[in-house]
Design an enzyme around this catalytic site. Structure first.
Site, short mmCIF file in Angstrom:
data_model
loop_
_atom_site.label_atom_id
_atom_site.label_comp_id
_atom_site.label_asym_id
_atom_site.label_seq_id
_atom_site.Cartn_x
_atom_site.Cartn_y
_atom_site.Cartn_z
N ARG A 107 -13.37 19.44 -16.07
CA ARG A 107 -14.45 19.96 -16.93
C ARG A 107 -13.77 20.70 -18.08
O ARG A 107 -13.01 21.63 -17.85
CB ARG A 107 -15.34 20.91 -16.14
CG ARG A 107 -16.23 21.75 -17.06
CD ARG A 107 -17.30 22.50 -16.33
NE ARG A 107 -18.33 21.60 -15.87
CZ ARG A 107 -19.52 22.00 -15.41
NH1 ARG A 107 -19.82 23.28 -15.38
NH2 ARG A 107 -20.40 21.11 -15.01
N HIS A 134 -22.04 14.43 -19.94
CA HIS A 134 -22.00 14.93 -18.54
C HIS A 134 -22.44 13.79 -17.61
O HIS A 134 -23.51 13.84 -17.01
CB HIS A 134 -22.94 16.14 -18.43
CG HIS A 134 -22.76 16.95 -17.18
ND1 HIS A 134 -21.75 16.73 -16.27
CD2 HIS A 134 -23.47 18.01 -16.70
CE1 HIS A 134 -21.85 17.62 -15.29
NE2 HIS A 134 -22.89 18.40 -15.52
N GLN A 137 -23.70 14.18 -13.79
CA GLN A 137 -25.05 14.73 -13.66
C GLN A 137 -26.10 13.64 -13.74
O GLN A 137 -27.05 13.60 -12.95
CB GLN A 137 -25.29 15.76 -14.79
CG GLN A 137 -26.67 16.37 -14.74
CD GLN A 137 -26.87 17.23 -13.50
OE1 GLN A 137 -26.05 18.10 -13.21
NE2 GLN A 137 -27.93 16.99 -12.75
N ASP A 225 -32.97 21.11 -20.60
CA ASP A 225 -31.70 21.77 -20.26
C ASP A 225 -31.65 23.08 -21.03
O ASP A 225 -32.48 23.33 -21.91
CB ASP A 225 -30.52 20.84 -20.62
CG ASP A 225 -29.16 21.38 -20.16
OD1 ASP A 225 -29.13 22.31 -19.32
OD2 ASP A 225 -28.12 20.87 -20.65
N CYS A 266 -30.81 19.96 -15.06
CA CYS A 266 -29.52 19.87 -14.35
C CYS A 266 -29.09 21.20 -13.74
O CYS A 266 -28.25 21.21 -12.85
CB CYS A 266 -28.45 19.34 -15.30
SG CYS A 266 -28.02 20.46 -16.63
N ARG A 294 -25.83 15.54 -6.69
CA ARG A 294 -24.50 15.58 -7.30
C ARG A 294 -23.45 15.24 -6.25
O ARG A 294 -22.51 14.49 -6.48
CB ARG A 294 -24.20 16.99 -7.87
CG ARG A 294 -25.04 17.40 -9.07
CD ARG A 294 -24.71 16.58 -10.29
NE ARG A 294 -23.31 16.72 -10.66
CZ ARG A 294 -22.80 17.72 -11.38
NH1 ARG A 294 -23.59 18.67 -11.85
NH2 ARG A 294 -21.51 17.76 -11.69
N1 CP Z 1 -25.32 20.98 -13.57
C1 CP Z 1 -24.05 21.42 -13.53
O1 CP Z 1 -23.10 20.75 -13.92
O2 CP Z 1 -23.91 22.67 -13.00
P1 CP Z 1 -22.60 23.57 -12.98
O3 CP Z 1 -22.34 24.03 -14.38
O4 CP Z 1 -22.96 24.71 -12.06
O5 CP Z 1 -21.46 22.76 -12.45
N1 NVA Z 2 -25.65 21.64 -21.49
C1 NVA Z 2 -25.09 22.53 -20.50
C2 NVA Z 2 -24.98 21.84 -19.18
C3 NVA Z 2 -24.46 22.71 -18.07
C4 NVA Z 2 -24.31 21.99 -16.77
C5 NVA Z 2 -23.75 23.03 -20.98
O1 NVA Z 2 -22.94 22.25 -21.48
O2 NVA Z 2 -23.52 24.25 -20.88
#
Ligand code: CP
Ligand code: NVA
Length: 308
Positions: A107, A134, A137, A225, A266, A294
């Protein structure tokens, strides 16, 4: 090398195979304690590195638990504590990690970091979120739709709010899984033309509708989101909130969708900003199923990457 970098970069048949495998693995675990191993141990003897340059709850825990259920081992690494955060190149990090582990999930911020990791790693790399996409997700989200309503093909999905990284992967999925997509949000926060163009090239109807009430008419699924993503500057918070407030998903908006429409987010959510608690905890919501899925979807992704 089989990486899982994005939904549009993955073969359509492979995506379907992963989805079927995720449903099957979930069914096989019904009623079992979380720490009990799966009957199959496809990751036995495998070591998986989980690298986080941004915070995470779901991605971190679901990957870690998923690997262990399949008999593998994990190490969770924070980018800041690695030499990566102190000037070592991504390419060198990828080459070194490939000598120790069988799979890398990362990530990160820039998509270029993910791509460089994938280019130089000699083991599979999985995208655990970048500023742009992502994919894990949305694999879980498609799985969640299928388990509640059957095939998502031909359905109408409406995204309300910021056209962000999660929205981008939904557009990729629209192309691959064959659903129509409507974005409703302010023009400054539209999804990138590349993502919209991809879904359209794949023959999907993609529309941009500024009026949220009109957008959700006939929706089978309404998604939103956070209004401020992890990579967005905090200085933009107030402006974004002002622009996005009309796109809040509340009961009045959900009432304009189909009566059997699902609501997804998400998570993490900012309750009563992008979606009200009444919707998040209401009859349309499947947000915690998404979170659970997930785990199952990513187990299928890892198996596909490793060919196990
Ligand atoms: N939805 C998601 O990716 O959550 P986290 O940021 O907690 O991993
Ligand atoms: N759009 C959000 C998703 C988190 C899982 C971010 O990138 O922070």
């Amino acid at each position: 090398m089989i990486h899982f970098l994005d939904i549009h970069k993955t073969d359509t048949d492979a995506l379907r195979q992963m989805m079927d495998s995720a449903h099957a693995m979930k069914a096989a675990r019904q009623g079992r304690p979380k720490g009990q191993l799966d009957d199959d141990q496809p990751l036995a003897g495998r070591m998986v590195a989980l690298i986080f340059e941004k915070p995470s709850t779901r991605t971190r825990v679901s990957f870690d638990v998923g690997v262990r259920q399949m008999g593998g081992q994990t190490m969770v690494l924070s980018g800041k504590e690695m030499q990566l955060g102190h000037g070592e190149t991504i390419a060198d990090t990828a080459r070194v990690l490939s000598r120790y582990v069988d799979l890398i999930m990362i990530r990160t911020f820039e998509e270029a970091t993910l791509l460089e990791m994938a280019e130089h790693a000699t083991v599979p790399v999985i995208n655990g979120l970048t500023n742009r996409t992502h994919p894990c997700q949305i694999m879980a989200d498609v799985m969640t739709y299928e388990e509640h309503r059957g095939s998502i093909s031909g359905r109408k999905v409406v995204w309300a709010g910021d056209g962000n990284n999660v929205c981008a992967s939904f557009l990729h999925a629209a192309g691959q899984f064959g659903f129509d997509f409507t974005f409703t949000g302010p023009p400054t926060l539209d999804p990138e033309a590349e993502f919209v163009g991809y879904a359209r090239e794949k023959g999907r109807r993609v529309s941009i509708e500024r009026d949220p009430a009109r957008a959700v008419e006939g929706a089978d699924l309404v998604v939103t989101d956070t209004w401020v993503s992890m990579h967005d500057p905090q200085s933009a918070r107030e402006r974004r909130h002002n622009q996005l407030r009309p796109y809040q998903v509340n009961e009045a908006l959900m009432a304009k969708a189909r009566p059997d429409a699902l609501f997804m987010h998400c998570l993490p959510a900012h309750r009563d900003d992008e979606a009200t608690s009444a919707v998040m905890d209401g009859p349309h919501s499947v947000i915690f199923d998404e979170a659970e899925n997930r785990l199952h979807a990513q187990k299928a992704i890892m198996r596909w990457c490793l060919g196990t």
